[in-house]
Design a protein around this motif. Structure first.
Motif, PDB file in Angstrom:
ATOM      1  N   CYS A   1      -5.758   9.825  -5.425  1.00 42.28           N
ATOM      2  CA  CYS A   1      -5.287   9.241  -6.108  1.00 42.28           C
ATOM      3  C   CYS A   1      -6.166   9.878  -7.283  1.00 42.28           C
ATOM      4  O   CYS A   1      -6.199   9.780  -8.409  1.00 42.28           O
TER       5      CYS A   1
ATOM      6  N   GLY B   1      10.454  -0.045  -0.061  1.00 45.28           N
ATOM      7  CA  GLY B   1       9.537  -0.845  -1.450  1.00 45.28           C
ATOM      8  C   GLY B   1      10.893  -1.731  -1.773  1.00 45.28           C
ATOM      9  O   GLY B   1      10.397  -3.050  -2.178  1.00 45.28           O
TER      10      GLY B   1
ATOM     11  N   GLY C   1       9.799  -5.095  -0.251  1.00 44.81           N
ATOM     12  CA  GLY C   1       8.475  -4.610  -1.097  1.00 44.81           C
ATOM     13  C   GLY C   1       8.878  -5.850  -1.970  1.00 44.81           C
ATOM     14  O   GLY C   1       8.089  -6.192  -2.770  1.00 44.81           O
ATOM     15  N   GLU C   2       9.613  -5.709  -2.649  1.00 43.26           N
ATOM     16  CA  GLU C   2      11.083  -6.753  -3.974  1.00 43.26           C
ATOM     17  C   GLU C   2      10.481  -8.317  -3.364  1.00 43.26           C
ATOM     18  O   GLU C   2      10.252  -8.940  -4.266  1.00 43.26           O
TER      19      GLU C   2
ATOM     20  N   THR D   1       1.507  -1.401   0.164  1.00 43.57           N
ATOM     21  CA  THR D   1       0.299  -0.168   0.318  1.00 43.57           C
ATOM     22  C   THR D   1       0.936   0.556  -0.056  1.00 43.57           C
ATOM     23  O   THR D   1       1.886   1.678   0.841  1.00 43.57           O
ATOM     24  N   PRO D   2       0.341   2.537  -0.776  1.00 40.52           N
ATOM     25  CA  PRO D   2       1.021   3.367  -0.465  1.00 40.52           C
ATOM     26  C   PRO D   2       0.955   4.501   0.985  1.00 40.52           C
ATOM     27  O   PRO D   2       0.388   3.969   1.535  1.00 40.52           O
ATOM     28  N   PHE D   3       1.461   5.958   0.358  1.00 35.06           N
ATOM     29  CA  PHE D   3       1.887   6.851   1.570  1.00 35.06           C
ATOM     30  C   PHE D   3       0.476   7.212   2.084  1.00 35.06           C
ATOM     31  O   PHE D   3      -0.078   8.464   2.957  1.00 35.06           O
TER      32      PHE D   3
ATOM     33  N   ASP E   1       6.965   3.028   3.559  1.00 33.37           N
ATOM     34  CA  ASP E   1       8.188   3.031   4.469  1.00 33.37           C
ATOM     35  C   ASP E   1       7.737   4.316   4.964  1.00 33.37           C
ATOM     36  O   ASP E   1       7.689   4.365   6.759  1.00 33.37           O
TER      37      ASP E   1
ATOM     38  N   ILE F   1       5.851   1.894 -10.556  1.00 25.33           N
ATOM     39  CA  ILE F   1       5.946   0.756  -9.387  1.00 25.33           C
ATOM     40  C   ILE F   1       5.100  -0.731  -9.401  1.00 25.33           C
ATOM     41  O   ILE F   1       5.328  -1.922  -9.599  1.00 25.33           O
TER      42      ILE F   1
ATOM     43  N   GLU G   1       0.777  13.159 -13.380  1.00 20.27           N
ATOM     44  CA  GLU G   1       0.643  13.098 -11.652  1.00 20.27           C
ATOM     45  C   GLU G   1       0.981  14.039 -11.112  1.00 20.27           C
ATOM     46  O   GLU G   1       2.089  13.719 -11.045  1.00 20.27           O
TER      47      GLU G   1
ATOM     48  N   GLU H   1      -3.740  -0.798  -8.613  1.00 21.20           N
ATOM     49  CA  GLU H   1      -5.072  -0.411  -8.487  1.00 21.20           C
ATOM     50  C   GLU H   1      -3.881   1.734  -8.047  1.00 21.20           C
ATOM     51  O   GLU H   1      -2.694   1.318  -7.200  1.00 21.20           O
ATOM     52  N   LEU H   2      -3.397   2.369  -9.293  1.00 20.99           N
ATOM     53  CA  LEU H   2      -2.317   2.454  -9.963  1.00 20.99           C
ATOM     54  C   LEU H   2      -2.978   4.317  -9.521  1.00 20.99           C
ATOM     55  O   LEU H   2      -4.236   4.963  -9.397  1.00 20.99           O
ATOM     56  N   GLY H   3      -2.260   4.561 -10.324  1.00 21.50           N
ATOM     57  CA  GLY H   3      -2.652   6.769 -10.448  1.00 21.50           C
ATOM     58  C   GLY H   3      -3.080   6.856 -11.540  1.00 21.50           C
ATOM     59  O   GLY H   3      -3.809   6.818 -11.699  1.00 21.50           O
TER      60      GLY H   3
ATOM     61  N   GLY I   1      -0.139   2.026  -5.639  1.00 19.73           N
ATOM     62  CA  GLY I   1       0.756   3.247  -5.468  1.00 19.73           C
ATOM     63  C   GLY I   1       0.704   3.687  -6.941  1.00 19.73           C
ATOM     64  O   GLY I   1      -0.052   3.609  -7.768  1.00 19.73           O
ATOM     65  N   SER I   2       2.392   3.909  -7.444  1.00 16.72           N
ATOM     66  CA  SER I   2       2.120   4.451  -8.888  1.00 16.72           C
ATOM     67  C   SER I   2       2.448   3.289  -9.795  1.00 16.72           C
ATOM     68  O   SER I   2       2.259   2.270  -9.788  1.00 16.72           O
TER      69      SER I   2
ATOM     70  N   LYS J   1       2.867  -4.895   3.445  1.00 18.81           N
ATOM     71  CA  LYS J   1       4.025  -3.813   3.694  1.00 18.81           C
ATOM     72  C   LYS J   1       3.256  -2.765   3.655  1.00 18.81           C
ATOM     73  O   LYS J   1       3.054  -1.972   2.390  1.00 18.81           O
TER      74      LYS J   1
HETATM   75  P1  NAP Z   1       4.721   3.842  -4.698  1.00 17.58           P
HETATM   76  O1  NAP Z   1       5.750   4.796  -4.026  1.00 17.58           O
HETATM   77  O2  NAP Z   1       4.176   3.171  -6.356  1.00 17.58           O
HETATM   78  O3  NAP Z   1       4.665   2.677  -3.619  1.00 17.58           O
HETATM   79  C1  NAP Z   1       3.342   1.921  -3.443  1.00 17.58           C
HETATM   80  C2  NAP Z   1       3.929   1.350  -2.958  1.00 17.58           C
HETATM   81  O4  NAP Z   1       5.189   0.048  -3.340  1.00 17.58           O
HETATM   82  C3  NAP Z   1       4.745   1.721  -1.257  1.00 17.58           C
HETATM   83  O5  NAP Z   1       4.427   0.892  -0.435  1.00 17.58           O
HETATM   84  C4  NAP Z   1       6.144   1.033  -1.503  1.00 17.58           C
HETATM   85  O6  NAP Z   1       7.497   1.125  -0.761  1.00 17.58           O
HETATM   86  C5  NAP Z   1       6.135   0.147  -1.897  1.00 17.58           C
HETATM   87  N1  NAP Z   1       7.501  -0.011  -3.263  1.00 17.58           N
HETATM   88  C6  NAP Z   1       8.136   0.272  -3.937  1.00 17.58           C
HETATM   89  N2  NAP Z   1       8.804  -0.402  -4.733  1.00 17.58           N
HETATM   90  C7  NAP Z   1       8.291  -1.107  -5.215  1.00 17.58           C
HETATM   91  C8  NAP Z   1       9.128  -2.963  -5.609  1.00 17.58           C
HETATM   92  N3  NAP Z   1      10.029  -2.449  -6.299  1.00 17.58           N
HETATM   93  N4  NAP Z   1       8.748  -4.006  -5.158  1.00 17.58           N
HETATM   94  C9  NAP Z   1       7.672  -3.677  -4.393  1.00 17.58           C
HETATM   95  N5  NAP Z   1       6.463  -2.491  -3.554  1.00 17.58           N
HETATM   96  C10 NAP Z   1       7.430  -1.621  -3.722  1.00 17.58           C
HETATM   97  O7  NAP Z   1       3.983   5.156  -4.613  1.00 17.58           O
HETATM   98  P2  NAP Z   1       3.309   5.914  -3.338  1.00 17.58           P
HETATM   99  O8  NAP Z   1       4.412   7.196  -3.482  1.00 17.58           O
HETATM  100  O9  NAP Z   1       3.196   5.778  -2.126  1.00 17.58           O
HETATM  101  O10 NAP Z   1       1.603   6.784  -3.180  1.00 17.58           O
HETATM  102  C11 NAP Z   1       1.054   7.881  -4.547  1.00 17.58           C
HETATM  103  C12 NAP Z   1       0.626   6.992  -5.623  1.00 17.58           C
HETATM  104  O11 NAP Z   1       0.108   5.475  -5.807  1.00 17.58           O
HETATM  105  C13 NAP Z   1       0.169   7.985  -6.650  1.00 17.58           C
HETATM  106  O12 NAP Z   1       0.577   7.341  -8.402  1.00 17.58           O
HETATM  107  C14 NAP Z   1      -1.319   7.262  -6.557  1.00 17.58           C
HETATM  108  O13 NAP Z   1      -2.382   7.690  -7.859  1.00 17.58           O
HETATM  109  C15 NAP Z   1      -0.733   6.085  -6.484  1.00 17.58           C
HETATM  110  N6  NAP Z   1      -2.717   5.385  -5.722  1.00 17.58           N
HETATM  111  C16 NAP Z   1      -3.297   4.964  -6.564  1.00 17.58           C
HETATM  112  C17 NAP Z   1      -4.892   4.467  -5.548  1.00 17.58           C
HETATM  113  C18 NAP Z   1      -5.670   3.611  -6.590  1.00 17.58           C
HETATM  114  O14 NAP Z   1      -6.583   3.037  -5.884  1.00 17.58           O
HETATM  115  N7  NAP Z   1      -6.202   3.480  -7.555  1.00 17.58           N
HETATM  116  C19 NAP Z   1      -4.858   5.275  -4.238  1.00 17.58           C
HETATM  117  C20 NAP Z   1      -3.732   5.706  -3.673  1.00 17.58           C
HETATM  118  C21 NAP Z   1      -2.460   6.140  -3.581  1.00 17.58           C
HETATM  119  P3  NAP Z   1       8.235   2.216  -0.498  1.00 17.58           P
HETATM  120  O15 NAP Z   1       6.847   3.273   0.447  1.00 17.58           O
HETATM  121  O16 NAP Z   1       8.838   1.725   1.276  1.00 17.58           O
HETATM  122  O17 NAP Z   1       8.297   3.058  -1.596  1.00 17.58           O
END
Ligand code: NAP
Length: 484
Positions: free
Chosen positions: A289, A213, A217-218, A154-156, A183, A237, A387, A255-257, A233-234, A180
């Motif tokens: 998002c 992540g 996460g990996e 999940t994201p931040f 962070d 990723i 975004e 569920e992405l950006g 998340g984004s 997870k």
């Molecule tokens: P992110 O950087 O993609 O991180 C999301 C999650 O993935 C975090 O727990 C991150 O850990 C983890 N991660 C990063 N690298 C990874 C890897 N190599 N393997 C596995 N996991 C990994 O996203 P964010 O910046 O936290 O959140 C913002 C994004 O989420 C925006 O793009 C937003 O639009 C999107 N979002 C989408 C929704 C939806 O419902 N569609 C809802 C909320 C947010 P770390 O934090 O430790 O890097």
């Protein structure tokens, strides 16, 4: 308050709290002051392996999947009750961690998390298969069972809600979970681990690994013991996570950006629309998002609406998230603040007009950015197409309904969209043509666990909420019994 200690702030594996195998810890920063408030354990691959093994053992032992849906539902109802009973503490943690206004943390994050568990508890009560009528001389029926071990990443930005929107349906369906969190914002996930245990979720059914992540996460993504990956998340990723899942043939929901368009037609009630427009781009400091950062306005009302926004937006209360009147808090981290600044600078260099905002707010060392409205941009401007994920609204005019729809659909994203109109036929017609998983008419961000949301195009696939989400955590088995 200058320090905050989450107790115990360690990894939650197999119902036990433990430090990371190598003792590593990571800092948690209060974004409203830019100071470290606590540290939490930073999981490595060995810890993730232990968490997946614990989840696997619990899945194989049937301590959760072996309960009836009704028994699981009762425990999930208890989770909802405890969230409501402990709302003050959970909201305080979420506000401290993410910088979100305490009023928002209470009214949105805590309330929705409780509603999520309650809703999916109710679905657990009636999770069943179907009898199928066939020409065979056989009794044919389907059963819905859990998939097994779910990796929830999940994201931040909405740590509590987005964890709940995965854990609640996954648990309702009888799965076990390794979660997870991001962070940057791990606190509510740790709190919820303890709360779920107190509610009666058996040990090993929910495991929480805090960590980065690229490492934790990996390791989780690639672990062969995981049966399903639920990622929010984004897009960048998510693309990586989906490709790893593809290599290992694991089912995924993504569920992405997002970068939603909000369309305002000349027949809209502008005074009412402006509230939805502002909510759409400042909600959660724009780190939403499903926010509406792209405003598309019919030319006859374009100047009028820009003037209304120029008057109203500077009056939105920005500041200390602990104050109940605050509507916009800081960005959740310094890197997010810098990203917003970079995008606004790009818009400036491209000749756009900053109608209001366009700069940091200097307050207590926190990561504040003033709600910003930008006009006179080309549709291919990066601030329009990408975004930004901050409290920034771009405003563009359109001349026809076709042009409005084309502009709305012109980015790679497709998570949400909104339409402001007084014309019922237009509302349905345009909603139908917008490429988005959810469309709001005459408001923004109306969300409920019964109403599915999710992306099309680069915003992902799969749905959160609704029976659709529950079903994505199940697999269907058909049983055909010969009657010969
Ligand atoms: P992110 O950087 O993609 O991180 C999301 C999650 O993935 C975090 O727990 C991150 O850990 C983890 N991660 C990063 N690298 C990874 C890897 N190599 N393997 C596995 N996991 C990994 O996203 P964010 O910046 O936290 O959140 C913002 C994004 O989420 C925006 O793009 C937003 O639009 C999107 N979002 C989408 C929704 C939806 O419902 N569609 C809802 C909320 C947010 P770390 O934090 O430790 O890097």
């Amino acid at each position: 308050m200058t320090t905050f200690e989450i107790d115990p702030g360690r990894l939650f594996i197999g119902g036990q709290w433990r430090e990371a195998a190598d003792g590593a810890r990571t800092e948690v920063v209060d974004p409203s002051r830019g100071v470290v408030v606590t540290t939490v354990a930073e999981a490595g691959a060995a810890d993730v392996d232990a968490a997946v093994r614990a989840a696997r053992e619990a899945a194989d032992a049937g301590s959760w999947s072996g309960l009836s849906g009704r028994e699981r539902g009762r425990i999930l109802l208890r989770v909802a009750e405890l969230i409501r009973a402990e709302a003050d503490e959970i909201a305080r943690l979420e506000s401290l961690d993410v910088g979100k206004p305490i009023t928002l943390a209470h009214a949105v994050d805590v309330t929705n998390a409780a509603n999520d568990y309650e809703y999916f508890a109710s679905l657990a009560f009636s999770l069943d298969g179907a009898h199928r009528d066939t020409p065979m001389n056989a009794h044919a029926y389907t059963k819905r069972g859990p998939i097994g071990v779910v990796a929830a990443i999940t994201p931040f930005n909405f740590p509590l809600i987005l964890a709940g929107s995965k854990l609640a349906p996954a648990l309702a369906a009888g799965n076990t979970v390794v979660h997870k969190p991001a962070d940057e914002t791990p606190l509510s996930a740790l709190y919820m681990a303890g709360l779920l245990q107190r509610a009666g979720v058996p040990d090993g059914v929910v495991n929480v690994v805090t960590g980065s992540g690229p490492v934790a996460g990996e390791a989780l993504l690639r672990h062969p013991g995981v049966d399903k990956i639920a990622f929010t998340g984004s897009t960048a990723i998510g693309r990586h996570a989906a490709s790893v899942a593809g290599e290992n043939l694991k089912p995924v929901t993504m569920e992405l950006g997002g970068n939603a368009a909000h369309l305002v037609f000349e027949d809209a009630d502008l005074e009412k629309a402006v509230g939805a427009i502002i909510k759409g781009f400042v909600f959660n400091t724009g780190q939403f998002c499903m926010g509406g950062p792209r405003l598309l306005v019919a030319r006859p009302v374009y100047s009028t609406l820009l003037n209304i926004l120029a008057d109203a937006v500077p009056g939105v209360p920005v500041g200390d998230p602990r104050q109940v009147e605050t509507v916009v808090g800081p960005m959740a981290g310094e890197k997010h603040l810098r990203k917003v600044e970079e995008y606004v600078d790009i818009a400036r260099k491209e000749g756009a007009r900053i109608v209001c905002g366009g700069e940091r707010l200097d307050l207590d060392g926190g990561y504040y950015y003033k709600p910003t409205v930008i006009a006179d941009l080309a549709n291919d401007s990066r601030v329009v197409q990408e975004e930004v994920f901050g409290p920034v609204l771009t405003v563009q005019p359109f001349d026809t309904e076709d042009e409005a729809v084309a502009l709305a659909n012109s980015t790679p994203y497709g998570l949400a969209a909104g339409v402001q109109t007084g014309n019922l036929a237009r509302a349905h017609r345009v909603a139908d043509r917008l490429q988005a998983g959810i469309v709001w008419v005459n408001d923004w961000a109306m969300l409920d666990p019964a109403v599915p949301f999710g992306g099309v195009k680069d915003s992902g696939f799969g749905r959160e909420y609704g029976p659709e989400a529950l079903h994505s955590y199940t697999q269907v088995k058909s049983v055909v019994v010969s009657l010969d």
